[in-house]
Design an enzyme around this catalytic site. Sequence first.
Site, mmCIF file in Angstrom:
data_model
loop_
_atom_site.group_PDB
_atom_site.id
_atom_site.type_symbol
_atom_site.label_atom_id
_atom_site.label_comp_id
_atom_site.label_asym_id
_atom_site.label_seq_id
_atom_site.Cartn_x
_atom_site.Cartn_y
_atom_site.Cartn_z
ATOM 1 N N HIS A 1 -7.417 -4.323 9.860
ATOM 2 C CA HIS A 1 -7.090 -4.146 8.444
ATOM 3 C C HIS A 1 -5.792 -4.853 8.099
ATOM 4 O O HIS A 1 -4.887 -4.995 8.917
ATOM 5 C CB HIS A 1 -7.100 -2.674 8.012
ATOM 6 N N ASN B 1 -7.815 -2.248 13.864
ATOM 7 C CA ASN B 1 -9.200 -2.539 13.462
ATOM 8 C C ASN B 1 -9.270 -3.775 12.558
ATOM 9 O O ASN B 1 -10.297 -4.022 11.943
ATOM 10 C CB ASN B 1 -9.820 -1.316 12.763
ATOM 11 N N GLU C 1 -9.813 -1.644 4.940
ATOM 12 C CA GLU C 1 -10.460 -1.216 6.176
ATOM 13 C C GLU C 1 -11.733 -2.023 6.453
ATOM 14 O O GLU C 1 -12.301 -2.628 5.536
ATOM 15 C CB GLU C 1 -10.820 0.271 6.056
ATOM 16 N N ASP D 1 0.832 -1.207 0.000
ATOM 17 C CA ASP D 1 0.000 0.000 0.000
ATOM 18 C C ASP D 1 0.863 1.252 0.000
ATOM 19 O O ASP D 1 2.077 1.192 0.186
ATOM 20 C CB ASP D 1 -0.970 -0.010 1.193
HETATM 21 C C1 GLP Z 1 -0.626 0.634 8.487
HETATM 22 C C2 GLP Z 1 -0.297 -0.220 7.273
HETATM 23 C C3 GLP Z 1 -0.587 -1.680 7.524
HETATM 24 C C4 GLP Z 1 0.005 -2.103 8.845
HETATM 25 C C5 GLP Z 1 -0.670 -1.326 9.937
HETATM 26 C C6 GLP Z 1 -0.215 -1.717 11.332
HETATM 27 O O1 GLP Z 1 -1.916 1.096 8.501
HETATM 28 N N1 GLP Z 1 -0.987 0.184 6.104
HETATM 29 O O2 GLP Z 1 -0.077 -2.465 6.453
HETATM 30 O O3 GLP Z 1 -0.162 -3.485 9.046
HETATM 31 O O4 GLP Z 1 -0.381 0.054 9.743
HETATM 32 O O5 GLP Z 1 0.926 -1.004 11.663
HETATM 33 P P1 GLP Z 1 1.823 -1.301 12.928
HETATM 34 O O6 GLP Z 1 2.628 -2.523 12.562
HETATM 35 O O7 GLP Z 1 2.681 -0.084 13.056
HETATM 36 O O8 GLP Z 1 0.907 -1.519 14.070
#
Ligand code: GLP
Length: 241
Positions: free
Chosen positions: A138, A136, A143, A67
């Site tokens: 995702h 959440n 989402e 992404d």
């Molecule tokens: C972002 C990314 C996700 C990732 C998520 C969790 O929103 N787009 O791909 O898994 O954050 O991030 P973290 O690992 O910092 O909790």
Amino acid sequence: MQVHLYDSAAQVGQAAAILIGAQLISKPNAVLGLATGSSPIPTYQELIRMHRAGVVDFSSAVSFNLDEYCRLPESHPCSYHDFMHQQLFAHVNFAQGNTHVPNGNAADLAAECARYDQAIAKAGGIDLQLLGIGHNGHIGFNEPSDQFVYGCHVVKLTQSTIEANRRFFDSEADVPREAISLGIGSIMNAKRVVLLATGYDKAEVVRRSIREDIDPATQASILRTHPNVIILLDRAAASKL
Ligand code: GLP
């Protein structure tokens, strides 16, 4: 589905790096699906260490990131282009042009999404998809919703994601409201999925994803139908299972 528990986030990162390293040893021209966020940072640190030790070679490998934010310059320190450069690409030996991150600044974002899915298909599909998980549920930026979206698409970020990612930006107003994300179909088409979750703040969403019904309100729950998914957790993230 395999679930493995570790004492620390560092060990989760080592385990994920071993899986990615093994993938590159068994198939040097593997197509890796890569993720951003704090969860994969220990994995990338371990991969860099293995690369410097001469164990892991990226010279024939190809990568596609999950992404990218829309309308954030690639050079912005919060862009996923910059994140990947800082955390991995600058330190290992991918061949130029073999790493891919969606272009969130494309004039035609729908065309960019279609191009990205086609590029993955042309590369032969993803061999190993690395994933973190949002609070959440995702994966990528898919989402919570009433449906699973198959292909790469433009996503409106939820308020909870904007707040979660605000920590990287100067202010909440600076967090982009839209992103390009691989769809659930593209993720599920990967031959193997490795999902990482660490920390107590992920315990509830890990429980929901693994123990409750498969539901697009918790997008990660779909992974239970994948034939080759490995979930790597530290004890805190596993504490509600
Ligand atoms: C972002 C990314 C996700 C990732 C998520 C969790 O929103 N787009 O791909 O898994 O954050 O991030 P973290 O690992 O910092 O909790």
